[in-house]
Design an enzyme around this catalytic site. Structure first.
Site, PDB file in Angstrom:
ATOM      1  CB  ALA A   1      -0.939   0.138   1.218  1.00 10.86           C
ATOM      2  CG  ASN A   2       5.158   0.966  -0.132  1.00 11.19           C
ATOM      3  OD1 ASN A   2       4.956  -0.329  -0.061  1.00 11.19           O
ATOM      4  ND2 ASN A   2       5.856   1.320  -1.185  1.00 11.19           N
TER       5      ASN A   2
ATOM      6  N   GLY B   1       1.582   2.861  -6.121  1.00  6.99           N
ATOM      7  CA  GLY B   1       0.828   2.702  -6.901  1.00  6.99           C
ATOM      8  C   GLY B   1      -0.571   2.362  -6.670  1.00  6.99           C
TER       9      GLY B   1
ATOM     10  CE1 TYR C   1       3.357  -8.559 -12.017  1.00  9.06           C
ATOM     11  CE2 TYR C   1       2.470  -8.060 -14.208  1.00  9.06           C
ATOM     12  CZ  TYR C   1       2.459  -7.730 -12.764  1.00  9.06           C
ATOM     13  OH  TYR C   1       1.507  -7.090 -12.158  1.00  9.06           O
TER      14      TYR C   1
END
Length: 316
Positions: free
Chosen positions: A28-29, A31, A181
C-alpha cells in the site's frame, strides 16, 4: 445490480461509511495499493498498510493523512517473499477481527535474470502468489472472526493471455520475465476464485473476490508527493492514452468496490467497465481459462505443499 434495485448506483466518489472496520492492504505504499488505501481510509475505517519499506510506508501515511482529515492509518512490516515472517503479521495487526485483506502487493521485472526467494521459489511467483496464499492462511482466524470478511485479490489484465505451466511453476525450464509475471498474476486469480469455492463449501461467512485494474499508467495518475509525482510533460505525452486506459487512482476502484459493496459476492471477477481497460468498476464474466476448476485445484495443492499452509483450513 439490477436497474430496478432500490440500492443507489455505485459512486466511486461517494463511498459508503465503514467506521469500525479494519482493512489490510498489501503493497500500500505506492501505485494502485496506495490509492486503494487512500480511498478506503476516506470511509472512516482503519486501514493498515502492509509494506516491506518502513520509510515508504511512512510517506504513504503522511500523504493519506494530508488528503483525508482524521484518517485512521497505520503500517506493519510485510515481506511476502519471506514465508517464515508471515506468522508474525497476525500479532502485528493487534486486532481481534479483520474485515478485509486486499492482496495487491507484487514484484515485476522487465528483464532477466531470474531470481529466487530465500525459500527457493521464483521471486515473482513466490511473492505475488505464494506469499499471498500463505498470508491468507495466517489471517484466516481474524477473517473468520469478522461478520462478513472479504479477501480481495488484485490480478492483472496481463494474465488474460497467459496459461499456467503446472509442471514449471517456478519457471526453471523457460523463464521470460513478462510471461512469468503474467503467470504469477494468473496464479493469484486462480487462487482467489478457488478460495471462494472452498469457503462456500465450508459455509464460511468470508468471501473471496477477484479484481483487476485494467490499464493503469503512472503518467495518468494524479500526483501524491512524495509517493508519486506526475510531471506536466508526462501528462501531455500520454493524454491520448486516456481514451483507452486510466491512472492508478482509477485502477484502485474495482478493489475498493469489492471490499465495500455488499452486492459483490465470492467467486466474482470485477474490472473496469470499458473493454476491461478503463472506467468505473463492473462485474465481468470470469475468463474462460480461469473457469478451469481442475487447474485451480492442482495449483491449490501445489501451493499448499510449497508453503505448508492451507488457507481453507478454517479455525474451529
Amino acid at each position: 445490480m439490477s436497474p430496478t434495485s432500490s440500492t443507489p448506483p455505485w459512486d466511486v466518489h461517494r463511498l459508503p461509511r465503514a467506521e469500525g472496520s479494519v482493512f489490510l492492504v498489501t503493497g500500500a505504499n505506492a501505485g494502485i495499493g496506495y490509492f486503494i488505501a487512500e480511498q478506503l481510509s476516506a470511509t472512516g475505517a482503519t486501514v493498515v498498510l502492509g509494506s516491506r519499506n518502513p520509510e515508504r510506508a511512512e510517506a504513504a501515511m503522511t500523504s493519506i493523512r494530508s488528503r483525508v482529515p482524521g484518517a485512521e492509518v497505520r503500517a506493519i512490516p510485510l515481506d511476502l517473499a519471506d514465508l517464515s515472517s508471515l506468522s508474525a503479521v497476525v500479532e502485528s495487526l493487534e486486532v481481534n477481527a479483520l474485515d478485509a485483506v486486499v492482496h495487491n502487493a507484487g514484484v515485476a521485472f522487465d528483464d532477466p535474470p531470474r531470481r529466487e526467494t530465500g525459500d527457493g521459489h521464483e521471486l515473482m511467483f513466490g511473492t505475488n502468489h505464494l506469499g499471498h496464499f500463505a498470508l491468507t492462511g495466517r489471517l484466516m482466524p481474524l477473517l473468520s472472526a469478522a461478520p462478513a470478511a472479504r479477501v480481495v485479490t488484485v490480478g492483472s489484465f496481463a494474465a488474460k493471455s497467459e496459461r499456467l505451466d503446472l509442471d514449471d511453476l517456478h519457471s526453471r525450464q523457460d523463464y521470460r520475465a513478462q510471461r512469468t509475471y503474467g503467470r504469477s498474476k494468473l496464479a493469484q486469480m486462480y487462487f482467489g476464485l478457488e478460495l471462494g469455492r472452498r469457503l462456500r463449501t465450508l459455509g464460511s461467512s468470508a468471501e473471496s473476490v477477484v479484481v483487476h485494474p485494467g490499464g493503469a499508467l503512472d503518467s495518468l495518475t494524479p500526483s501524491r508527493p512524495p509517493v508519486h509525482v506526475r510531471s506536466v510533460g508526462a501528462r501531455l505525452r500520454t493524454a491520448p492514452a486516456a481514451l483507452l486506459v486510466q491512472g492508478k487512482h482509477a485502477g484502485a476502484w474495482p478493489a475498493v468496490r469489492a471490499v465495500l459493496d455488499p452486492a459483490t459476492r465470492g467467486g466474482q471477477l470485477w474490472g473496469p467497465r470499458f473493454f476491461g481497460l478503463r472506467g468505473t468498476p463492473r462485474q465481468e464474466a470470469v475468463w474462460s481459462h480461469l473457469a478451469d476448476t481442475a487447474v485451480a485445484a492442482r495449483l491449490w495443492d501445489a501451493s499448499r505443499n510449497l508453503t505448508n499452509v492451507d488457507p481453507a483450513n478454517l479455525p474451529g
